[in-house]
Design a protein around this motif. Structure first.
Motif, PDB file in Angstrom:
ATOM      1  N   LEU A   9      -9.508   1.856  -8.638  1.00  6.89           N
ATOM      2  CA  LEU A   9     -10.193   0.687  -8.094  1.00  6.89           C
ATOM      3  C   LEU A   9     -10.757   0.966  -6.715  1.00  6.89           C
ATOM      4  O   LEU A   9     -11.899   0.581  -6.408  1.00  6.89           O
ATOM      5  N   ARG A  10     -10.001   1.646  -5.859  1.00  7.44           N
ATOM      6  CA  ARG A  10     -10.492   1.914  -4.508  1.00  7.44           C
ATOM      7  C   ARG A  10     -11.781   2.739  -4.558  1.00  7.44           C
ATOM      8  O   ARG A  10     -12.757   2.448  -3.850  1.00  7.44           O
ATOM      9  N   ALA A  11     -11.789   3.778  -5.414  1.00  9.22           N
ATOM     10  CA  ALA A  11     -12.982   4.616  -5.538  1.00  9.22           C
ATOM     11  C   ALA A  11     -14.156   3.817  -6.099  1.00  9.22           C
ATOM     12  O   ALA A  11     -15.310   4.013  -5.690  1.00  9.22           O
ATOM     13  N   ALA A  12     -13.873   2.920  -7.035  1.00  9.32           N
ATOM     14  CA  ALA A  12     -14.939   2.095  -7.619  1.00  9.32           C
ATOM     15  C   ALA A  12     -15.560   1.188  -6.569  1.00  9.32           C
ATOM     16  O   ALA A  12     -16.781   0.999  -6.517  1.00  9.32           O
ATOM     17  N   LEU A  13     -14.731   0.621  -5.678  1.00  5.80           N
ATOM     18  CA  LEU A  13     -15.250  -0.255  -4.630  1.00  5.80           C
ATOM     19  C   LEU A  13     -16.009   0.547  -3.583  1.00  5.80           C
ATOM     20  O   LEU A  13     -17.069   0.119  -3.099  1.00  5.80           O
TER      21      LEU A  13
ATOM     22  N   ALA B 257     -19.617   1.211  -7.578  1.00 10.41           N
ATOM     23  CA  ALA B 257     -19.539   0.956  -9.018  1.00 10.41           C
ATOM     24  C   ALA B 257     -19.094  -0.473  -9.283  1.00 10.41           C
ATOM     25  O   ALA B 257     -19.484  -1.095 -10.277  1.00 10.41           O
ATOM     26  N   LEU B 258     -18.284  -1.014  -8.387  1.00 10.09           N
ATOM     27  CA  LEU B 258     -17.886  -2.420  -8.407  1.00 10.09           C
ATOM     28  C   LEU B 258     -18.207  -2.984  -7.023  1.00 10.09           C
ATOM     29  O   LEU B 258     -17.713  -2.463  -6.022  1.00 10.09           O
ATOM     30  N   PRO B 259     -19.058  -3.993  -6.929  1.00 13.72           N
ATOM     31  CA  PRO B 259     -19.493  -4.476  -5.607  1.00 13.72           C
ATOM     32  C   PRO B 259     -18.329  -4.961  -4.749  1.00 13.72           C
ATOM     33  O   PRO B 259     -17.422  -5.648  -5.240  1.00 13.72           O
ATOM     34  N   ARG B 260     -18.348  -4.563  -3.472  1.00 12.56           N
ATOM     35  CA  ARG B 260     -17.367  -5.104  -2.534  1.00 12.56           C
ATOM     36  C   ARG B 260     -17.568  -6.613  -2.426  1.00 12.56           C
ATOM     37  O   ARG B 260     -18.687  -7.122  -2.407  1.00 12.56           O
TER      38      ARG B 260
ATOM     39  N   PRO C 209      -9.452 -11.187  -2.424  1.00 13.41           N
ATOM     40  CA  PRO C 209      -8.591 -10.205  -1.748  1.00 13.41           C
ATOM     41  C   PRO C 209      -7.192 -10.108  -2.354  1.00 13.41           C
ATOM     42  O   PRO C 209      -6.627  -9.009  -2.439  1.00 13.41           O
ATOM     43  N   ALA C 210      -6.623 -11.218  -2.777  1.00 15.86           N
ATOM     44  CA  ALA C 210      -5.280 -11.177  -3.350  1.00 15.86           C
ATOM     45  C   ALA C 210      -5.251 -10.372  -4.637  1.00 15.86           C
ATOM     46  O   ALA C 210      -4.285  -9.639  -4.909  1.00 15.86           O
ATOM     47  N   LEU C 211      -6.304 -10.476  -5.431  1.00 17.81           N
ATOM     48  CA  LEU C 211      -6.373  -9.711  -6.675  1.00 17.81           C
ATOM     49  C   LEU C 211      -6.545  -8.233  -6.373  1.00 17.81           C
ATOM     50  O   LEU C 211      -5.895  -7.384  -6.999  1.00 17.81           O
ATOM     51  N   VAL C 212      -7.406  -7.891  -5.416  1.00 16.78           N
ATOM     52  CA  VAL C 212      -7.595  -6.484  -5.042  1.00 16.78           C
ATOM     53  C   VAL C 212      -6.279  -5.883  -4.574  1.00 16.78           C
ATOM     54  O   VAL C 212      -5.899  -4.778  -4.984  1.00 16.78           O
ATOM     55  N   ALA C 213      -5.563  -6.601  -3.706  1.00 15.74           N
ATOM     56  CA  ALA C 213      -4.293  -6.087  -3.181  1.00 15.74           C
ATOM     57  C   ALA C 213      -3.289  -5.861  -4.308  1.00 15.74           C
ATOM     58  O   ALA C 213      -2.591  -4.836  -4.337  1.00 15.74           O
ATOM     59  N   ALA C 214      -3.201  -6.792  -5.248  1.00 11.07           N
ATOM     60  CA  ALA C 214      -2.248  -6.653  -6.353  1.00 11.07           C
ATOM     61  C   ALA C 214      -2.625  -5.496  -7.267  1.00 11.07           C
ATOM     62  O   ALA C 214      -1.761  -4.737  -7.720  1.00 11.07           O
ATOM     63  N   LEU C 215      -3.918  -5.325  -7.533  1.00 12.09           N
ATOM     64  CA  LEU C 215      -4.356  -4.228  -8.396  1.00 12.09           C
ATOM     65  C   LEU C 215      -4.105  -2.871  -7.749  1.00 12.09           C
ATOM     66  O   LEU C 215      -3.662  -1.923  -8.422  1.00 12.09           O
ATOM     67  N   LEU C 216      -4.362  -2.749  -6.457  1.00 15.42           N
ATOM     68  CA  LEU C 216      -4.107  -1.484  -5.762  1.00 15.42           C
ATOM     69  C   LEU C 216      -2.614  -1.178  -5.728  1.00 15.42           C
ATOM     70  O   LEU C 216      -2.194  -0.025  -5.912  1.00 15.42           O
ATOM     71  N   GLU C 217      -1.799  -2.191  -5.505  1.00 16.20           N
ATOM     72  CA  GLU C 217      -0.348  -1.990  -5.524  1.00 16.20           C
ATOM     73  C   GLU C 217       0.116  -1.563  -6.917  1.00 16.20           C
ATOM     74  O   GLU C 217       0.955  -0.661  -7.056  1.00 16.20           O
TER      75      GLU C 217
ATOM     76  N   GLN D 228     -13.873  -3.595 -16.479  1.00 16.38           N
ATOM     77  CA  GLN D 228     -12.891  -3.507 -17.554  1.00 16.38           C
ATOM     78  C   GLN D 228     -11.834  -2.448 -17.265  1.00 16.38           C
ATOM     79  O   GLN D 228     -10.632  -2.682 -17.447  1.00 16.38           O
ATOM     80  N   ARG D 229     -12.262  -1.274 -16.781  1.00 18.32           N
ATOM     81  CA  ARG D 229     -11.328  -0.158 -16.552  1.00 18.32           C
ATOM     82  C   ARG D 229     -10.299  -0.477 -15.482  1.00 18.32           C
ATOM     83  O   ARG D 229      -9.099  -0.204 -15.666  1.00 18.32           O
ATOM     84  N   PHE D 230     -10.752  -1.046 -14.369  1.00 19.32           N
ATOM     85  CA  PHE D 230      -9.886  -1.129 -13.198  1.00 19.32           C
ATOM     86  C   PHE D 230      -9.373  -2.533 -12.889  1.00 19.32           C
ATOM     87  O   PHE D 230      -8.532  -2.700 -12.006  1.00 19.32           O
ATOM     88  N   VAL D 231      -9.857  -3.541 -13.619  1.00 18.71           N
ATOM     89  CA  VAL D 231      -9.406  -4.908 -13.382  1.00 18.71           C
ATOM     90  C   VAL D 231      -8.883  -5.546 -14.662  1.00 18.71           C
ATOM     91  O   VAL D 231      -7.718  -5.946 -14.744  1.00 18.71           O
TER      92      VAL D 231
END
Length: 593
Positions: A253-257, A261-264, A269-277, A359-362
């Motif tokens: 996900l970090r590389a995609a953002l 590949a996935l717009p910032r 933010p809460a979803l991004v933090a949970a997915l990275l964790e 789909q891949r990262f979220v």
């Protein structure tokens, strides 16, 4: 007639096997080709020792390195055609046992089957400038038999006869390589199963004039790409810069953002933090903790229905503005399905790579967290395809509601994009296809911009009438080939209904007794569906059941071919033995020998 067909199929198989036998060094190699066509794509390795798997992984790693290095040389047949190639990785999901149960598995220690992903582009023709992603799956000692191959890009690329032998649940595009491709491959080299030879054959198959059968799909694909390129050239869309290369190369996900590949700003933010964790926890081998982290972010509406804040409102508005801009151009529009008359398939606008990255990262990690422990197999085992579209419900004109149905998806993500101020148009949920409570109301979901409801595709649901305003939603039908190749994913065990259905769950398009509970919306609908429905299946009716005419025996429907989906559904996926289909396909294979 059936006996004559069976005889022709047997003769076709004999002819095809003779042809393959003449092109291959041994019967074992012939069996390897047949397995590459007809086995479940992610079939678990049988009787493999850890040493055999280690040897296969070592050989594939060396092959990938060799091909990647040589592809940059001017004399290489893959020069400028092999865009990217990944190191071999254990397949995330496998089909195991007599029922081919779909399961995600631990990646340590690494075990076959292994997957290598390649991004390939043609030098000329409709596949030039638009790379296609291919997955190659290896499950036998390297060079002893060919890999299974599947196009991962939505390309309308029926590149090869026999593509659908075990990919029977993927009607969006038949993507699996079949008899014609392997014959094409076998003529390429005396070492046809080498990785470089296979990739070269794939690249050659995309070039104009490669094969008469390949040309048919190339012509269809050219029309689709023409629309996408025209829209991009107008400069009206703000979210289209995501390309096949950036989407393919992102490894998290970090590389995609960071790559775009996935717009910032697309995700809360809460979803991004949970997915990275969760990514970090999975990398550390703690899959259960990763799933718990993501489940905590989702609101359970019932046992298998969830809500999550998926998009920031600004991103939802930008995506909807791009879809509006496309529809305003007057370019040809692909409508979402057989039930929605308004809206657009976003894969046919140019958003495929964006949605694939999403789909891949979220969507994949969320679905795995919500449905991964399901008895009988995992419908979110490993998403490898999607059908994504925007629907519109407008009180002033257009679609105003949608009758109860199931989706041709394994897991559906339904996210509201807008517009502000609409009223009504709630999403009514009933039971899962085949269960006794299939037509019992469970929950009505109220949409809000950026919010998403997540459900199994086999869950019956429909849209209430919109009262005012316009509601637009992005719907992503996620599909898992491993799940569809499993017995549980291909078949439905129907339970008898215990009592009459709830009125809100009755469908005039599918239910034999619908006229007894609610009127048809109009005369055209009544003429099209009255007396042609199938649900509940015969023998599974509730006590006192009467169909629309009051006759319990009037409607006779073959359950095996019935469906209540917008497209061919999981309830009606073919259970024909792949060997039988192989006979039919090989009957075609001699035409361009």
């Amino acid at each position: 007639m059936a006996a004559q067909l069976d005889a022709r199929l047997v003769m076709a198989r004999i002819a095809a096997m003779k042809q393959l036998r003449s092109m291959l060094p041994s019967d074992a190699a012939v069996r390897g080709v047949v397995a590459a066509i007809a086995e479940p794509f992610y079939a678990a390795a049988e009787n493999h020792s850890s040493s055999v798997d280690a040897q296969l992984l070592k050989a594939l790693t060396a092959a990938v390195h060799s091909v990647s290095s040589s592809a940059t040389q001017p004399s290489s047949p893959l020069k400028a055609r092999l865009v990217a190639l990944t190191p071999p990785q254990p397949c995330v999901s496998v089909n195991a046992g007599a029922d081919a149960v779909a399961r995600r598995r631990s990646q340590t220690p690494p075990a076959a089957p292994f997957a290598v992903d390649a991004l390939i582009v043609a030098r000329a023709g409709p596949y030039a400038g638009h790379p296609l992603a291919f997955r190659l799956v290896f499950n036998a000692p390297y060079l002893s038999s060919p890999p299974k191959i599947r196009c991962r890009t939505y390309a309308l690329s029926w590149l090869f006869t026999g593509v659908a032998l075990s990919d029977r649940g993927d009607p969006v595009a038949m993507r699996r390589c079949g008899v014609e491709f392997y014959k094409f491959l076998l003529k390429k080299s005396s070492s046809p199963f080498e990785l470089g030879t296979v990739l070269t054959a794939l690249a050659d198959a995309l070039e104009p004039g490669a094969h008469p059968f390949f040309a048919m799909s190339a012509a269809v694909h050219a029309g689709r790409l023409g629309v996408i390129d025209k829209f991009a050239s107008l400069g009206l869309a703000k979210l289209l810069p995501s390309t096949a290369q950036t989407a393919f190369r992102a490894d998290g996900l970090r590389a995609a953002l960071e790559s775009g590949a996935l717009p910032r700003g697309a995700l809360p933010p809460a979803l991004v933090a949970a997915l990275l964790e969760a990514e970090q926890l999975r990398a550390a081998g703690s899959d259960s903790s990763a799933a718990s982290t993501l489940r905590e972010l989702c609101e359970p509406l019932d046992a298998e229905l969830f809500a999550v804040d998926l998009f920031e409102e600004s991103f939802a508005a930008a995506l909807l503005a791009d879809v509006d801009a496309f529809e305003a151009t007057g370019l040809p529009v692909s409508r979402p399905n057989s039930m929605n008359k308004y809206g657009v398939v976003v894969n046919d606008v140019g958003f495929e790579h964006l949605i694939t990255t999403l789909q891949r990262f979220v969507l994949q990690p969320l679905a795995s967290a919500l449905y991964g422990g399901r008895a009988g197999g995992d419908p979110a085992a490993d998403f490898d395809a999607h059908h994504s579209f925007v629907v519109r419900y407008d009180a002033a004109g257009g679609d105003k509601h949608l009758a109860p149905h199931t989706d041709d998806s394994d897991v559906t993500f339904n996210c509201c994009l807008g517009r502000r101020g609409f009223e009504g148009s709630g999403l009514v949920f009933c039971g899962e296809l085949g269960r006794p409570d299939h037509r019992k109301h469970s929950h009505t979901f109220a949409h809000r911009i950026g919010g998403c409801v997540v459900h199994l595709g086999s869950r019956r649901h429909g849209s209430d009438t919109i009262v005012s305003g316009e509601r637009c939603n992005l719907i992503v039908w996620c599909r898992s080939l491993a799940w569809r190749d499993s017995r549980r994913g291909a078949e439905v065990d129907y339970g008898a209904e215990a009592s009459p259905p709830d009125v809100v769950c009755v469908s005039y398009q599918h239910d034999r007794d619908s006229g007894r509970f609610r009127p048809y919306p109009d005369a055209a609908a009544e003429g099209a569906f009255r007396g042609r429905s199938w649900c509940p299946p015969r023998g599974k009716e509730y006590p006192g059941f009467r169909d629309e005419e009051g006759d319990p025996a009037r409607t006779v429907v073959n359950v095996e071919t019935s469906t209540e989906t917008m497209e061919p559904s999981s309830s009606s996926r073919s259970t024909i033995n792949p060997a039988f289909i192989f006979l039919f396909v090989t009957g075609l294979s001699g035409r361009w020998s």
